[in-house]
Write a protein that holds these residues in place. Structure first.
Motif, mmCIF file in Angstrom:
data_model
loop_
_atom_site.group_PDB
_atom_site.id
_atom_site.type_symbol
_atom_site.label_atom_id
_atom_site.label_comp_id
_atom_site.label_asym_id
_atom_site.label_seq_id
_atom_site.Cartn_x
_atom_site.Cartn_y
_atom_site.Cartn_z
ATOM 1 N N SER A 75 0.826 -1.207 0.000
ATOM 2 C CA SER A 75 0.000 0.000 0.000
ATOM 3 C C SER A 75 0.861 1.259 0.000
ATOM 4 O O SER A 75 0.526 2.254 -0.647
ATOM 5 C CB SER A 75 -0.924 0.012 1.217
ATOM 6 N N ARG A 76 1.958 1.212 0.735
ATOM 7 C CA ARG A 76 2.836 2.385 0.796
ATOM 8 C C ARG A 76 3.380 2.755 -0.580
ATOM 9 O O ARG A 76 3.566 3.932 -0.888
ATOM 10 C CB ARG A 76 3.991 2.125 1.772
ATOM 11 N N LYS A 78 1.855 1.980 -3.391
ATOM 12 C CA LYS A 78 0.737 1.949 -4.344
ATOM 13 C C LYS A 78 0.903 0.807 -5.353
ATOM 14 O O LYS A 78 0.671 0.952 -6.549
ATOM 15 C CB LYS A 78 0.620 3.278 -5.081
ATOM 16 N N GLY A 189 -4.896 0.681 3.547
ATOM 17 C CA GLY A 189 -5.286 1.834 4.345
ATOM 18 C C GLY A 189 -4.660 3.105 3.798
ATOM 19 O O GLY A 189 -3.757 3.066 2.963
ATOM 20 N N PHE A 190 -5.136 4.237 4.256
ATOM 21 C CA PHE A 190 -4.537 5.507 3.861
ATOM 22 C C PHE A 190 -3.150 5.640 4.500
ATOM 23 O O PHE A 190 -2.841 5.011 5.504
ATOM 24 C CB PHE A 190 -5.438 6.667 4.293
ATOM 25 N N ALA A 191 -2.325 6.438 3.885
ATOM 26 C CA ALA A 191 -0.972 6.734 4.396
ATOM 27 C C ALA A 191 -0.117 5.480 4.491
ATOM 28 O O ALA A 191 0.760 5.366 5.345
ATOM 29 C CB ALA A 191 -1.059 7.422 5.758
ATOM 30 N N ARG A 195 -5.485 -2.206 6.994
ATOM 31 C CA ARG A 195 -6.511 -2.217 8.032
ATOM 32 C C ARG A 195 -7.197 -3.580 8.062
ATOM 33 O O ARG A 195 -7.548 -4.121 7.000
ATOM 34 C CB ARG A 195 -7.541 -1.125 7.765
ATOM 35 N N ASP A 511 -10.846 0.045 -0.748
ATOM 36 C CA ASP A 511 -9.637 0.090 -1.581
ATOM 37 C C ASP A 511 -9.702 1.325 -2.483
ATOM 38 O O ASP A 511 -9.925 1.225 -3.692
ATOM 39 C CB ASP A 511 -9.532 -1.192 -2.413
ATOM 40 N N PRO A 512 -9.522 2.515 -1.906
ATOM 41 C CA PRO A 512 -9.755 3.760 -2.655
ATOM 42 C C PRO A 512 -8.849 3.932 -3.861
ATOM 43 O O PRO A 512 -9.223 4.635 -4.810
ATOM 44 C CB PRO A 512 -9.513 4.855 -1.610
ATOM 45 N N PHE A 513 -7.689 3.301 -3.858
ATOM 46 C CA PHE A 513 -6.766 3.444 -4.987
ATOM 47 C C PHE A 513 -6.838 2.258 -5.959
ATOM 48 O O PHE A 513 -6.053 2.175 -6.903
ATOM 49 C CB PHE A 513 -5.331 3.613 -4.475
#
Length: 578
Positions: A75-76, A78, A189-191, A195, A511-513
């Motif tokens: 996630s970090r 992307k 998760g964001f940033a 999660r 999963d916003p991205f």
């Protein structure tokens, strides 16, 4: 051809009667070195478009904490991710990443049973546990998962994500996800964090997560509702199919585990009369379904070679004779049922649920250099097929069956090729609360048929098979099985789900991205252009519906034409003189 038919019949008898051990399927993920520079396929060795799916790396978490770390790191940066299972049984490209830089996360080692609560009648397992493991663990505690798919080589995470099911109109229906009480899913998760979301039945996002296609994140563990162990009584009854349309609804309501196997060209149907009985009823029956047993590779090779020749020579009669041999042998050997685990002595076969609900002994692991294998193991010359599987609403099932029968009246030999793969399996499903689950009570039709190794080679009665597919999907609005089917089945499919917008809302939150999404899943979910592919011969592989002759095989005499019964169908038909 007479010699080939004789060899085929002998091999069929060998295939259907003798049980042997075999090497298990290979891991669907292959890497050049140390889990990097990888490819992934399905258990059949080919996706519908025959593309090669690549990943830069694969991770094998063995605990939820390891899974969290893996998703966090990806996630970090992307980085795109996809979840892979031990046997990778889904036919569509659900597991494929975009490009070559993504990460595969295998649940192969997330394979533990975490808790069996006898008093509450629940079981909690990690998502990589196979259906076979779950059935066995529940049985040890005197419990049972009542309705399951018939093939036990599926993982719990995989079968939930694709909406896999058994057959019943009783209770909550036959879909495993409708017996789900709780699940934990690891999402981006964001940033740059991950999660863990713990969802229970009744939570607002639960119905999105029950059937997710793997686009919400990685399911780490699930809790399912069980029942006390019980016995079943099974009898197969063969009848002509003249009144199949009239009986299809009532039969499903009369018997708890009812299903029907339909042989349209032979004009007959086999009714599975299958109900619970008192646990004191005598019997220790076992269902070791014959097509799921290990088979000698040499027999598989002869059978495939024979079918290749039949296709090359357009030998429809040969296929019909071969199909009659297969069906007769299955009937004679009770499809793999035995009264005591060894011999079949007659109906009914009575036994405990865990011994009858699913099978798949070709997965049993002895390394024998591929002398024996599962019939579809792509490492040997064996079965290579398409599967078209869809659910027709109960109110329309009779009309659909009658339309198929009209096609058979016009082309009596058209379904002999399907009957070589044990006909059309008809299972019952109920409407589900899952956003991407069944929208109404329905009959699921599972059709398996020959696929050429050459993507530009049409099959016998190509037009009839395509017309049946289009009849179901477009005239009757059928829903495709998420884990099976060719691309055309998924074109515009999201519009058939009344809660599609709610599912997409949850997807955006979890999963916003779009890290767990791909171009293929975005196309299926209506977020990008059509999933169909416009190219030469695309209709032969179900990548498109023909709109011009080049989509078929004009050099081999197959042109785009209208359907015979469903006039809105566009199919690749053999034309002897143009």
């Amino acid at each position: 051809m007479v010699l080939l038919r004789g060899l085929l019949q002998s091999c069929c008898l060998f295939l259907l009667i003798f049980v042997v051990c075999c090497i298990p399927p290979e891991d669907p993920i292959k890497c050049s070195s140390d889990n990097t520079d990888c490819t992934i396929t399905n258990s059949y060795g080919a996706f519908p478009d025959r593309s090669t799916c690549r990943a830069a790396e694969v991770a094998f978490p063995s605990t939820e904490q390891e899974l969290i770390s893996i998703v966090s790191e990806a996630s970090r940066s992307k980085r795109k991710m996809k979840v892979a299972t031990r046997y990778s049984h889904s036919i569509p490209k659900l597991v494929c990443l975009d490009g070559q830089d993504g990460l595969l996360i295998s649940t192969k080692y997330l394979n533990r049973t975490l808790k069996v609560d006898v008093e509450a009648m629940t079981i909690t397992v990690e998502s990589g546990v196979t259906l076979r493991q779950l059935i066995n663990e529940a049985a040890k505690a005197g419990l049972a998962l009542p309705y399951t798919p018939y093939w036990w080589g599926l993982t719990i995470g995989g079968l939930l994500s694709t909406g896999a099911h058994g057959s019943t109109l009783w209770a909550n229906g036959s879909s495993v996800h409708d017996y789900l009480l709780e699940l934990r899913i690891v999402t981006p998760g964001f940033a740059g964090f991950a999660r863990v979301r713990s969802l229970k039945d009744g939570d607002k996002d639960f119905n999105a997560a029950k059937v997710s296609l793997g686009v919400l994140g990685v399911v780490s563990q699930v809790t399912l509702k069980l029942q006390p162990m019980f016995k079943r009584s099974i009898t197969y009854l063969t009848k002509d199919d003249s009144d199949l349309g009239d009986k299809v609804t009532s039969f499903g309501n009369e018997h708890e585990f009812a299903d029907i196997t339909w042989y349209p060209s032979q004009r007959k149907a086999v009714y599975r009369i299958d109900d619970r009985v008192n646990t004191n009823s005598p019997g220790n029956g076992l269902y070791d379904f014959t097509p799921f047993r290990p088979t000698a590779s040499v027999a598989l090779g002869v059978i495939r070679t024979t079918e290749d020749f039949q296709e090359f020579l357009s030998d429809a009669l040969g296929k019909c004779l071969s199909a009659q041999t297969v069906v007769l042998t299955l009937e004679t050997t009770a499809y793999g049922l035995s009264n005591n685990g060894i011999l079949f002595t007659g109906y009914p076969v009575i036994g405990y649920h865990n011994r009858l609900q699913a099978s798949g002994t070709c997965l049993d692991s002895l390394d024998d250099a591929l002398i024996k294998a599962c019939a579809w193991d792509h490492r040997v010359k064996g079965e290579f097929f398409h599967q078209t599987t869809f659910s027709v609403g109960m109110s329309m099932a009779k009309s659909f069956i009658q339309d198929v029968q009209k096609l058979i009246e016009l082309e009596p030999k058209a379904m002999c090729g399907v009957e070589l793969y044990n006909g059309i399996l008809m299972r019952y499903v109920k409407a589900s609360s899952a956003y991407l689950g069944k929208q109404e009570d329905a009959v699921d039709f599972d059709i398996t048929y020959y696929r050429s190794k050459d993507p530009l080679t049409p099959r016998l009665y190509e037009d009839i098979l395509e017309e049946v597919e289009q009849l179901a999907l477009f005239k009757y609005g059928a829903l495709p099985h998420w884990g099976k089917n060719r691309n055309v089945a998924f074109d515009g499919v999201i519009n058939k789900y009344k809660n599609a917008i709610e599912f997409l809302r949850v997807k955006k939150v979890y999963d916003p991205f779009g890290l767990f999404s791909s171009e293929w899943t975005d196309q299926v979910l209506g977020l990008k252009n059509s999933v169909t592919i416009d190219k030469e011969g695309c209709a032969l592989e179900g990548l498109c519906i023909c709109s011009q002759d080049i989509h078929c095989a004009p050099k081999k005499g197959y042109y785009c034409r209208l359907g015979k019964v469903y006039k809105d169908a566009r199919v690749c038909a053999r034309v002897t003189s143009k």
